[in-house]
Design an enzyme around this catalytic site. Structure first.
Site, mmCIF file in Angstrom:
data_model
loop_
_atom_site.group_PDB
_atom_site.id
_atom_site.type_symbol
_atom_site.label_atom_id
_atom_site.label_comp_id
_atom_site.label_asym_id
_atom_site.label_seq_id
_atom_site.Cartn_x
_atom_site.Cartn_y
_atom_site.Cartn_z
ATOM 1 N N LYS A 125 0.866 -1.189 0.000
ATOM 2 C CA LYS A 125 0.000 0.000 0.000
ATOM 3 C C LYS A 125 0.892 1.225 0.000
ATOM 4 C CE LYS A 125 -4.389 1.064 0.138
ATOM 5 N NZ LYS A 125 -5.584 0.297 -0.276
ATOM 6 N N ASP A 165 -7.030 4.380 -4.590
ATOM 7 C CA ASP A 165 -7.682 4.274 -3.279
ATOM 8 C C ASP A 165 -8.266 5.672 -3.050
ATOM 9 O OD1 ASP A 165 -7.812 2.280 -0.803
ATOM 10 O OD2 ASP A 165 -7.436 4.241 0.068
#
Ligand code: NDP
Ligand code: 2IT
Length: 445
Positions: A125, A165
């Site tokens: 991430k 995201d």
């Protein structure tokens, strides 16, 4: 103190002030006790210590020039958490609340989520504390180019494949990809969520929201229930929320509320999604506008109030910790039957406990329920490597099959260890088993 408790205790001491990371680690590790007891060799191999320590953390400076000619400096992150089952895979988040703790919690969750998809993707991430809100297109481009000018050396189609995201959608992925291609002189599947004209996959945009509804629907089907006429609340009004709302409506649900970070709208006649799409996807405006455009709709400041609306189905699709204990108790009191997490870690530990204790509430945790997005990213990677382009129907059918399979896998894992209906346990265990097996096979690395 058990092995699991000791690892959690050490993790908190060694990573102080990382409260979101502690929260995700606590939720995961405490449910793994049955697997750890069944595999005493894991402790000797320090498997949990390795599982909770990222393989690599990259932090960097992102300098860019704003429209007034001023130099701005942001923090950039990429946490390459675990590559046991495939290249690192996970989104990039651009939001002022981003810090190392947030990226690590998201990365840890991503490892198990990606494992649950059944596809060969590891967990990672990244992101930045950059706030895209109110920035011009040129500023967004300048930021993305500067961000990629550092990130490019750490990623690759077989190494680490970022995606979107919060705050990173098609526009940002486009600018990031353009800069990667320029620096590396290669047109490869190094990012997913790309535009259709340069290697993207049909259905990726819809995938997380649609996948959430496919899984919730499967859980309903098993219990002789369905979305038809069910009052549904969807928080957020971004990528996940919009397409969760769309598919729920297609299945007959009556979605009565949505929100953004300023407040929520309530429309007792059912949300007109075309209006929401116009405000959010086209104008990049505020949800408040909806009440000015749709008769009978009301706007309330603040997000928390959305959970006081009585509903049968609650779909948190905005951000972490948006449902606290108080909101969870309110939802249960008002008769909620299904809670499906579209966002990552939207329920606090206290909220999860309240949902789990309410015996007539089905709680579908994020790492299973929102896995449709990253699963479709993996399908995009497959299409890129094969230089293929699948139809929307093909991708949608694969997505449906994946979500239905994940549901039955977590259901079976929960039953196998004697915790039928506990999908937090089912998801963590089912996701962990595969990663643990691969890590054991690779030796001490
Ligand atoms: P978007 O940026 O498209 O939308 C985010 C939405 O959540 C917006 O409505 C935003 O409101 C709201 N929001 C963001 N932060 C806050 C906050 N602090 N308080 C209240 N509301 C907030 O992001 P996505 O839809 O892509 O992501 C939503 C969630 O889903 C995140 O948790 C993400 O990690 C998760 N997720 C996303 C996937 C994807 O494929 N995109 C896949 C799996 C999970 P505002 O516009 O006012 O900021
Ligand atoms: O949280 C997530 O799963 C995402 N933001 C999607 C990640 C991806 O690689 O598609």
């Amino acid at each position: 103190m058990s092995y699991v408790e000791r690892v959690l205790d050490d993790l908190k001491k060694r990573n102080p002030n990382e409260k979101e990371f502690h929260q995700a680690a606590t939720e995961i590790l405490l449910t793994l006790e049955p697997v750890i007891s069944a595999h005493p060799e894991y402790e000797k191999a320090a498997l949990l210590e390795r599982f909770t320590e990222p393989e690599r953390v990259v932090m960097f400076r992102v300098a860019w020039v704003d429209d007034n000619g001023n130099v701005q400096v942001n923090k950039g992150y990429r946490v390459q958490f675990n590559s046991a089952i495939g290249p690192y895979k996970g989104g990039l988040r651009f939001h002022p609340s981003v810090n190392l703790s947030v990226i690590k919690f998201l990365g840890l969750e991503q490892i198990l989520k990606n494992s649950l998809t059944g596809l060969p993707i590891g967990g990672g991430k990244g992101g930045s504390d950059f706030d895209p809100k109110g920035k011009s297109d040129r500023e967004i481009m300048a930021f993305c180019q500067s961000f990629m000018t550092e990130l490019y050396r750490h990623i690759g189609a077989d190494t680490d494949v970022p995606a979107g995201d919060i705050g990173v959608g098609a526009r940002e992925v486009g600018y990031l990809f353009g800069q990667y291609k320029r620096i590396r002189n290669e047109h490869v599947g190094v990012l997913t969520g790309r535009g259709l004209s340069y290697g993207g996959s049909l259905m990726r945009k819809e995938a997380t929201g649609y996948g959430l509804i496919y899984m919730t629907n499967e859980a309903m089907k098993q219990r002789g229930y369905d979305f038809k006429d069910k009052t549904t609340v969807v928080s957020g009004s971004g990528n996940v929320a919009i397409y969760a709302c769309e598919k729920a409506q297609q299945m007959g649900a009556k979605v009565v509320a949505m929100c953004d970070s300023n407040g929520y709208i309530y429309d007792e006649n059912g949300i007109d999604l075309a209006v929401v799409k116009q405000i959010k996807e086209v104008e990049r405006g505020r949800i408040k506008e909806y009440a000015n455009r749709v008769n009978g709709a009301k706007y309330n400041e603040g997000c928390k109030g959305i959970w006081s609306i009585p509903c049968d189905v609650a779909l948190p699709c905005a951000t972490q910790n948006e449902i606290d204990g108080e909101s969870a108790a309110m939802l249960v009191k008002n008769g909620v039957k299904y809670v499906g997490e579209g966002a990552n870690m939207p329920s606090t530990l206290e909220a999860i406990e309240i949902f789990q204790k309410a015996s007539d509430v089905v709680f579908l945790p994020a790492k299973a329920a929102n896995a449709g997005g990253v699963a479709t990213s993996a399908l995009e990677m497959a299409q890129s490597s094969g230089r293929l382009f699948w139809s929307a129907e093909e991708v949608d059918n694969k997505l449906k099959t994946i979500m239905v399979n994940i549901y039955h896998n977590i259901d079976n894992a929960a039953k196998k260890y004697g915790f039928a209906g506990n999908y937090v346990m089912g998801a963590n265990i089912a996701g962990f088993e595969k990663v643990a097996e691969a890590m054991m096979a690779h030796g001490i690395v």
